[in-house]
Design a protein around this motif. Structure first.
Motif, PDB file in Angstrom:
ATOM      1  N   GLY A 190      -6.421  -7.400 -15.106  1.00  0.00           N
ATOM      2  CA  GLY A 190      -5.292  -7.894 -14.241  1.00  0.00           C
ATOM      3  C   GLY A 190      -4.912  -6.833 -13.574  1.00  0.00           C
ATOM      4  N   SER A 191      -5.499  -5.640 -13.603  1.00  0.00           N
ATOM      5  CA  SER A 191      -4.981  -4.396 -12.666  1.00  0.00           C
ATOM      6  C   SER A 191      -5.564  -4.328 -11.153  1.00  0.00           C
ATOM      7  CB  SER A 191      -5.181  -3.097 -13.233  1.00  0.00           C
ATOM      8  OG  SER A 191      -4.649  -3.014 -14.696  1.00  0.00           O
ATOM      9  N   ALA A 192      -5.073  -4.689 -10.217  1.00  0.00           N
ATOM     10  CA  ALA A 192      -5.551  -4.856  -8.662  1.00  0.00           C
ATOM     11  C   ALA A 192      -5.006  -4.166  -7.906  1.00  0.00           C
ATOM     12  CB  ALA A 192      -5.693  -6.411  -8.664  1.00  0.00           C
ATOM     13  N   SER A 193      -5.968  -3.988  -6.668  1.00  0.00           N
ATOM     14  CA  SER A 193      -5.611  -3.220  -5.679  1.00  0.00           C
ATOM     15  C   SER A 193      -4.714  -2.119  -5.614  1.00  0.00           C
ATOM     16  CB  SER A 193      -4.999  -4.346  -4.679  1.00  0.00           C
ATOM     17  OG  SER A 193      -3.891  -4.944  -5.084  1.00  0.00           O
ATOM     18  N   ALA A 194      -3.367  -2.300  -5.376  1.00  0.00           N
ATOM     19  CA  ALA A 194      -2.526  -1.191  -5.298  1.00  0.00           C
ATOM     20  C   ALA A 194      -2.567  -0.368  -6.675  1.00  0.00           C
ATOM     21  CB  ALA A 194      -1.090  -1.402  -4.933  1.00  0.00           C
ATOM     22  N   ALA A 195      -2.645  -1.152  -7.744  1.00  0.00           N
ATOM     23  CA  ALA A 195      -2.690  -0.451  -9.037  1.00  0.00           C
ATOM     24  C   ALA A 195      -3.869   0.178  -9.338  1.00  0.00           C
ATOM     25  CB  ALA A 195      -2.706  -1.638 -10.146  1.00  0.00           C
ATOM     26  N   GLU A 196      -5.085  -0.320  -8.820  1.00  0.00           N
ATOM     27  CA  GLU A 196      -6.245   0.547  -8.802  1.00  0.00           C
ATOM     28  C   GLU A 196      -6.067   1.790  -7.806  1.00  0.00           C
ATOM     29  OE1 GLU A 196      -9.866  -2.860  -9.323  1.00  0.00           O
ATOM     30  OE2 GLU A 196      -8.448  -3.322  -7.697  1.00  0.00           O
ATOM     31  N   ILE A 197      -5.439   1.747  -6.582  1.00  0.00           N
ATOM     32  CA  ILE A 197      -5.257   2.907  -6.088  1.00  0.00           C
ATOM     33  C   ILE A 197      -4.683   4.049  -6.521  1.00  0.00           C
ATOM     34  CG2 ILE A 197      -3.975   4.042  -4.113  1.00  0.00           C
ATOM     35  CD1 ILE A 197      -4.419   1.453  -2.378  1.00  0.00           C
ATOM     36  N   VAL A 198      -3.508   3.663  -7.546  1.00  0.00           N
ATOM     37  CA  VAL A 198      -2.931   4.485  -8.253  1.00  0.00           C
ATOM     38  C   VAL A 198      -3.928   5.184  -9.460  1.00  0.00           C
ATOM     39  CG1 VAL A 198      -0.916   5.079  -9.922  1.00  0.00           C
ATOM     40  CG2 VAL A 198      -0.642   3.820  -7.760  1.00  0.00           C
ATOM     41  N   ALA A 199      -4.629   4.374  -9.968  1.00  0.00           N
ATOM     42  CA  ALA A 199      -5.609   4.624 -11.103  1.00  0.00           C
ATOM     43  C   ALA A 199      -6.593   5.573 -10.624  1.00  0.00           C
ATOM     44  CB  ALA A 199      -5.881   3.430 -11.955  1.00  0.00           C
ATOM     45  N   GLY A 200      -7.429   5.116  -9.600  1.00  0.00           N
ATOM     46  CA  GLY A 200      -8.309   5.688  -8.872  1.00  0.00           C
ATOM     47  C   GLY A 200      -7.887   7.143  -8.408  1.00  0.00           C
TER      48      GLY A 200
ATOM     49  N   LEU B 227       0.889  -1.056  -0.102  1.00  0.00           N
ATOM     50  CA  LEU B 227      -0.035  -0.071  -0.074  1.00  0.00           C
ATOM     51  C   LEU B 227       0.844   1.199   0.045  1.00  0.00           C
ATOM     52  CD1 LEU B 227      -2.488   1.491   0.260  1.00  0.00           C
ATOM     53  CD2 LEU B 227      -2.334   1.074   2.904  1.00  0.00           C
ATOM     54  N   GLN B 228       1.965   1.306   0.941  1.00  0.00           N
ATOM     55  CA  GLN B 228       2.686   2.652   0.816  1.00  0.00           C
ATOM     56  C   GLN B 228       3.328   2.799  -0.449  1.00  0.00           C
ATOM     57  OE1 GLN B 228       2.905   4.199   3.535  1.00  0.00           O
ATOM     58  NE2 GLN B 228       4.369   5.726   3.066  1.00  0.00           N
ATOM     59  N   SER B 229       3.742   1.702  -1.213  1.00  0.00           N
ATOM     60  CA  SER B 229       4.414   2.015  -2.319  1.00  0.00           C
ATOM     61  C   SER B 229       3.390   2.744  -3.430  1.00  0.00           C
ATOM     62  CB  SER B 229       4.874   0.699  -3.139  1.00  0.00           C
ATOM     63  OG  SER B 229       5.943   0.392  -2.102  1.00  0.00           O
ATOM     64  N   ALA B 230       2.024   2.116  -3.389  1.00  0.00           N
ATOM     65  CA  ALA B 230       1.021   2.622  -4.337  1.00  0.00           C
ATOM     66  C   ALA B 230       0.860   4.051  -4.074  1.00  0.00           C
ATOM     67  CB  ALA B 230      -0.250   1.790  -4.126  1.00  0.00           C
ATOM     68  N   VAL B 231       1.027   4.656  -2.585  1.00  0.00           N
ATOM     69  CA  VAL B 231       0.698   6.003  -2.197  1.00  0.00           C
ATOM     70  C   VAL B 231       1.811   6.746  -2.868  1.00  0.00           C
ATOM     71  CG1 VAL B 231       0.928   7.493  -0.248  1.00  0.00           C
ATOM     72  CG2 VAL B 231      -0.477   5.404  -0.248  1.00  0.00           C
ATOM     73  N   GLU B 232       3.245   6.250  -2.562  1.00  0.00           N
ATOM     74  CA  GLU B 232       4.376   7.124  -3.275  1.00  0.00           C
ATOM     75  C   GLU B 232       4.295   6.914  -4.599  1.00  0.00           C
ATOM     76  OE1 GLU B 232       7.595   4.669  -1.686  1.00  0.00           O
ATOM     77  OE2 GLU B 232       7.319   5.214   0.169  1.00  0.00           O
ATOM     78  N   VAL B 233       3.867   6.114  -5.490  1.00  0.00           N
ATOM     79  CA  VAL B 233       3.810   6.372  -6.805  1.00  0.00           C
ATOM     80  C   VAL B 233       2.922   7.413  -7.321  1.00  0.00           C
ATOM     81  CG1 VAL B 233       3.092   4.998  -8.906  1.00  0.00           C
ATOM     82  CG2 VAL B 233       4.586   3.902  -7.459  1.00  0.00           C
ATOM     83  N   ALA B 234       1.502   7.598  -6.688  1.00  0.00           N
ATOM     84  CA  ALA B 234       0.714   8.272  -6.969  1.00  0.00           C
ATOM     85  C   ALA B 234       1.184   9.794  -6.566  1.00  0.00           C
ATOM     86  CB  ALA B 234      -0.734   7.945  -6.334  1.00  0.00           C
ATOM     87  N   ASP B 235       1.851   9.791  -5.588  1.00  0.00           N
ATOM     88  CA  ASP B 235       2.485  11.094  -5.180  1.00  0.00           C
ATOM     89  C   ASP B 235       3.392  11.496  -6.101  1.00  0.00           C
ATOM     90  OD1 ASP B 235       2.701  13.173  -3.525  1.00  0.00           O
ATOM     91  OD2 ASP B 235       4.245  12.262  -2.262  1.00  0.00           O
ATOM     92  N   HIS B 236       4.042  11.040  -7.041  1.00  0.00           N
ATOM     93  CA  HIS B 236       4.778  11.599  -7.890  1.00  0.00           C
ATOM     94  C   HIS B 236       4.055  12.381  -9.009  1.00  0.00           C
ATOM     95  CE1 HIS B 236       8.651   9.698  -6.550  1.00  0.00           C
ATOM     96  NE2 HIS B 236       8.116   8.522  -6.449  1.00  0.00           N
ATOM     97  N   PHE B 237       2.787  11.906  -9.211  1.00  0.00           N
ATOM     98  CA  PHE B 237       1.841  12.678 -10.412  1.00  0.00           C
ATOM     99  C   PHE B 237       1.107  13.528  -9.483  1.00  0.00           C
ATOM    100  CE2 PHE B 237       3.413   8.475 -11.801  1.00  0.00           C
ATOM    101  CZ  PHE B 237       3.680   8.552 -13.121  1.00  0.00           C
ATOM    102  N   LEU B 238       0.985  13.739  -8.267  1.00  0.00           N
ATOM    103  CA  LEU B 238       0.012  14.808  -7.812  1.00  0.00           C
ATOM    104  C   LEU B 238       0.815  15.844  -6.888  1.00  0.00           C
ATOM    105  CD1 LEU B 238      -2.712  12.268  -6.572  1.00  0.00           C
ATOM    106  CD2 LEU B 238      -2.966  13.875  -8.656  1.00  0.00           C
ATOM    107  N   ALA B 239       0.358  16.921  -7.082  1.00  0.00           N
ATOM    108  CA  ALA B 239       1.057  18.143  -5.963  1.00  0.00           C
ATOM    109  C   ALA B 239       0.042  18.416  -4.821  1.00  0.00           C
ATOM    110  CB  ALA B 239       1.171  19.372  -6.878  1.00  0.00           C
ATOM    111  N   LYS B 240      -1.215  18.070  -4.719  1.00  0.00           N
ATOM    112  CA  LYS B 240      -1.819  18.289  -3.707  1.00  0.00           C
ATOM    113  C   LYS B 240      -2.984  17.275  -3.614  1.00  0.00           C
ATOM    114  CE  LYS B 240      -4.757  21.731  -6.039  1.00  0.00           C
ATOM    115  NZ  LYS B 240      -5.190  23.146  -5.973  1.00  0.00           N
TER     116      LYS B 240
END
Length: 434
Positions: free
Chosen positions: A297-307, A247-260
């Motif tokens: 085949g995109s599941a859980s952590a991948a769905e967090i980033v996409a969502g 989960l933490q890695s999904a958050v870090e990846v999404a954070d690379h594309f978001l500023a707030k």
């Protein structure tokens, strides 16, 4: 990236389908006392009576340890498909999967109607090379029917000594069963791959979310910009067949594309399962236009980033509906190197969407297909091919038919969804030009 709560050991252990614990969690006082009521004495008497009857009347002797461990497994197996009792070997395997190296075939599996279902094959593994696809049902393993097996039973059967062979019987899209023979190998999962698809357009593929995936994505983005003279005009983020992970890695990846803004939040019964993760002001992607590819085949952590990227309108999602796993598992170590993998929370996208059993819908639906190109030696004849043709009125160079060769060796050359994502990025840039 910030969190509403400090990341305790329990929070750090939150993991999603296909992943493993980021850190071991110990039971907190809140977890130990939450929702404790009076013991169900009648049911406990029944349990003790059944235990005694089995010990005295079963056709073969059976020891207390076996009976009690089977009871624990049964208790967890009837909660949901992702909760499980992990014996030492299974616990160790789960921990190894976050390191990116483990033994097996390279298949992430789930359950559907009592059958073992392929969530996704992992890139560059025996399963992927054999052509196994997301959605395939594994009806037999080495001739043994898998109907009614637990996930742990299936995983244990598929793991083995590197070099040993195994035969899987698969059912694809309701068709006839067919056999695939594979050779087990040491699975070394490369979490992040990147390259330039075309001048100024980057490609970033995440195969699964491991402990260091966030850092690797940051490095990949920097390298893509460097390789293209310091800037990018667009990026394709490929999350297809990504079964999830930490989960933490999904958050870090999404954070690379978001500023707030909010990235994801979780809700559960125990205090430490209710977390909120928000983006830091820094944007490693520098605001580059993004198309995210997803599929079944995109599941859980991948769905967090996409969502998260979809809710913030930071990216256009393309492909097909995702898997729909919106639950969070916490690994709670027990004595004797055993552990409980227990579903403790549901996660929600920034707009409050629960993905559980529904999945993420792409903004643009593009079904899987394969590009084919005309390989004929001669194409349609053009004016520039004709002998004695006039030159261009403005002095431009001739463009005969054989000048339209497409450079080979790029991922988009035979991947229809990826080619469409690249075309969309180019179209977006055309409309933004002054």
């Amino acid at each position: 990236m910030s969190s509403r709560f400090p990341l305790s050991a329990l929070a750090l252990s939150l993991a999603l389908l296909g992943g493993a614990p980021l850190a071991q969690a110990s039971e907190t006082p809140e977890a130990g006392t939450a929702a404790r009521g009076t013991l169900p004495l009648d049911e406990l008497r029944t349990f003790a009576e059944v235990l005694d009857r089995i010990k005295t009347a079963y056709v073969e002797p059976i020891d207390d340890k076996t009976l009690l461990e089977n009871a624990i497994k049964g208790m967890l197996s009837n909660l949901d498909p992702h909760s499980a009792y992990l014996e030492p070997e299974a616990f160790q395997e789960l921990q190894e999967s976050t390191s990116g190296e483990f033994g097996g075939l390279g298949i992430e599996v789930g359950q559907e109607d009592g059958m073992i279902k392929v969530i996704s094959p992992i890139d560059d593994t025996p399963a992927a090379r054999a052509g196994i696809e997301a959605g395939d049902l594994i009806s037999r393993i080495d001739g043994q029917p898998t109907k009614g097996w637990t996930l742990l039973q299936a995983v244990d059967k598929m793991r083995g000594k590197p070099g040993s062979k195994i035969t899987l019987t698969l059912i694809r899209e309701g068709g006839k069963p067919f056999d695939v023979q594979l050779e087990r190998a040491v699975i070394k999962v490369r979490s992040v791959r990147s390259e330039l698809l075309d001048k100024s357009y980057g490609y970033l593929r995440i195969t699964q979310f491991q402990i260091d995936t966030g850092k690797e994505v940051g490095k990949a983005l920097a390298k893509l910009r460097k390789d293209n003279g310091g800037k990018l005009d667009g990026l394709v983020l490929d999350l297809r067949n990504n079964p999830g992970g930490v989960l933490q890695s999904a958050v870090e990846v999404a954070d690379h594309f978001l500023a707030k803004g909010l990235i994801v939040y979780t809700q559960g019964r125990i205090a430490n399962s209710e977390l909120r993760f928000s983006a830091d002001p820094a944007d490693a992607s520098a605001g580059v236009p993004v198309v995210v590819l997803i599929n079944g085949g995109s599941a859980s952590a991948a769905e967090i980033v996409a969502g998260a990227l979809q809710d913030h309108k930071r990216a256009v999602l393309m492909g097909t509906d995702s898997f729909g796993k919106g639950s969070v598992q916490t690994v709670l170590p027990l004595t004797n190197d055993r552990a409980l993998k227990l579903t403790t929370a549901l996660y929600y996208t920034p707009n409050g969407r629960s993905i559980q059993a529904q999945g993420i819908e792409p903004d643009i639906v593009v079904e899987r297909a394969r590009l084919t190109r005309d390989q004929a030696a001669s194409g349609p004849i053009k004016e520039a091919d004709l002998p004695g043709h006039l030159g261009n009125g403005n002095g431009g160079a001739d463009k005969p038919s054989n000048a339209k060769n497409v450079p080979a060796g790029k991922p988009q050359d035979d991947d229809y969804q990826l080619a469409q994502a690249l075309n969309l990025l180019k179209g977006l840039n055309i409309t933004r030009r002054p």
